[in-house]
Design a protein around this motif. Sequence first.
Motif, PDB file in Angstrom:
ATOM      1  N   ALA A 228       0.872  -1.340  -0.163  1.00  0.00           N
ATOM      2  CA  ALA A 228      -0.084   0.242  -0.037  1.00  0.00           C
ATOM      3  C   ALA A 228       0.739   1.340   0.003  1.00  0.00           C
ATOM      4  O   ALA A 228       0.581   2.364  -0.930  1.00  0.00           O
ATOM      5  CB  ALA A 228      -0.951  -0.028   1.261  1.00  0.00           C
ATOM      6  N   GLU A 229       1.959   1.315   0.791  1.00  0.00           N
ATOM      7  CA  GLU A 229       2.863   2.305   0.969  1.00  0.00           C
ATOM      8  C   GLU A 229       3.506   2.823  -0.454  1.00  0.00           C
ATOM      9  O   GLU A 229       3.628   3.834  -0.427  1.00  0.00           O
ATOM     10  CB  GLU A 229       3.608   2.224   2.125  1.00  0.00           C
ATOM     11  N   GLU A 230       3.902   1.700  -0.903  1.00  0.00           N
ATOM     12  CA  GLU A 230       4.877   1.817  -1.977  1.00  0.00           C
ATOM     13  C   GLU A 230       4.123   1.805  -3.389  1.00  0.00           C
ATOM     14  O   GLU A 230       4.600   1.911  -4.380  1.00  0.00           O
ATOM     15  CB  GLU A 230       5.861   1.054  -2.009  1.00  0.00           C
ATOM     16  N   GLN A 231       2.811   1.556  -3.383  1.00  0.00           N
ATOM     17  CA  GLN A 231       1.798   1.282  -4.539  1.00  0.00           C
ATOM     18  C   GLN A 231       2.322   0.457  -5.554  1.00  0.00           C
ATOM     19  O   GLN A 231       2.636   0.813  -6.751  1.00  0.00           O
ATOM     20  CB  GLN A 231       1.656   2.945  -5.174  1.00  0.00           C
ATOM     21  N   THR A 233       2.821  -2.503  -8.076  1.00  0.00           N
ATOM     22  CA  THR A 233       1.863  -2.611  -9.173  1.00  0.00           C
ATOM     23  C   THR A 233       1.830  -4.284  -9.836  1.00  0.00           C
ATOM     24  O   THR A 233       1.205  -4.559 -10.611  1.00  0.00           O
ATOM     25  CB  THR A 233       2.218  -1.692 -10.359  1.00  0.00           C
ATOM     26  N   ARG A 260      -6.991  -2.474  -0.287  1.00  0.00           N
ATOM     27  CA  ARG A 260      -6.047  -1.018  -0.226  1.00  0.00           C
ATOM     28  C   ARG A 260      -4.589  -1.375  -0.739  1.00  0.00           C
ATOM     29  O   ARG A 260      -4.183  -0.895  -1.525  1.00  0.00           O
ATOM     30  CB  ARG A 260      -6.031  -0.405   1.215  1.00  0.00           C
ATOM     31  N   SER A 261      -4.319  -2.509  -0.224  1.00  0.00           N
ATOM     32  CA  SER A 261      -2.838  -3.141  -0.595  1.00  0.00           C
ATOM     33  C   SER A 261      -2.608  -3.485  -2.123  1.00  0.00           C
ATOM     34  O   SER A 261      -1.971  -3.355  -2.600  1.00  0.00           O
ATOM     35  CB  SER A 261      -2.324  -4.213   0.264  1.00  0.00           C
ATOM     36  N   SER A 264      -3.319  -0.930  -6.452  1.00  0.00           N
ATOM     37  CA  SER A 264      -2.330  -0.338  -7.517  1.00  0.00           C
ATOM     38  C   SER A 264      -2.076  -1.751  -8.443  1.00  0.00           C
ATOM     39  O   SER A 264      -1.353  -1.115  -9.521  1.00  0.00           O
ATOM     40  CB  SER A 264      -1.343   0.324  -7.088  1.00  0.00           C
TER      41      SER A 264
END
Length: 314
Positions: A228-231, A233, A260-261, A264
């Motif tokens: 989640a923090e680093e988005q 992919t 959420r995690s 992306s």
Amino acid sequence: MEQAGTSLADLVRAAARRRPGASAVVAGDQRLSWAELDGAVDRAAAGFAAHGLAVGDRVAVQLPNGLDWLRAALGALRAGLVVVPVNTAYTDPELEYVLTDSGAALFVVASDRAPVAGVPVCVGPPEADGPVPEFSVDATAPSFLAYTSGTTGRPRGAILTASALRANQEQCLALTPPVVREDDRVLLVLPLFHVYGLNAGFGLVAATGACAVLQATFDPRSSLALMAEEQVTAVPGAPPMYQAWLAAADAAGTDAELRRSFASMRMASSGAAPLPEDVWAAMRDRAAVTVWEGYGLTEASPVVASTLATGRAK
């Protein structure tokens, strides 16, 4: 002789020239661009040369996922050495067998210890400011000597050449959609000492100039937070990882963090063992992500088949 430019160290150099300021590695509080990673690899290569190692010598690397692992392995490759990735969970007898069988000339470890099987020990990747060794590039010569366990007997060393690793990268990148793109941020929690994390993970990152988000060991809650923090992919994974993420959501009593995690996430893949149907369905329904399955083996560098080739997840 093959054309130069196929080894993982060569791919790092190419990414540094093409995208020097782009993020290459995130490892805890360490963040390196491709140019910075390339420079770190040069210093490690010079460090190996200062140890008096000759082209073709074997260097065993037993380090957790992180920048030091990349510096050690890539620096050894750039110095013309053959890397022997060592499982961090090996017992002393297993370790002694691999070091002896591989003919390792140097053993790179995380902390000081006595030589094993007569092999000198180097704590962390060596580093020097001297010149990077020059040598004739042969992409068909051994690049990695990866030990893999069969159904019987001791692990066997599989010779992986730079050309074989590169061919597998190109095959994976030809899938639709591609497993890794230049703009991806790829979670690498699979062990880099295993060919799955090594080539289907970091190899594809280096080939595309994407960004590797490294985690030393897998923990479902911390990896969800990191994604989640680093988005993140893209994630190459294994069935127990997806099962653990779903179990973490069950324990929390909500799928909010799970969604959420993976918000992306463009590409989630699974290998190493069959992914249970209910786990695949739960990831689709609860995390809103399709998990694509693949099959491979160490000797194949490693990917042999993927459901991406058919466009079907199951």
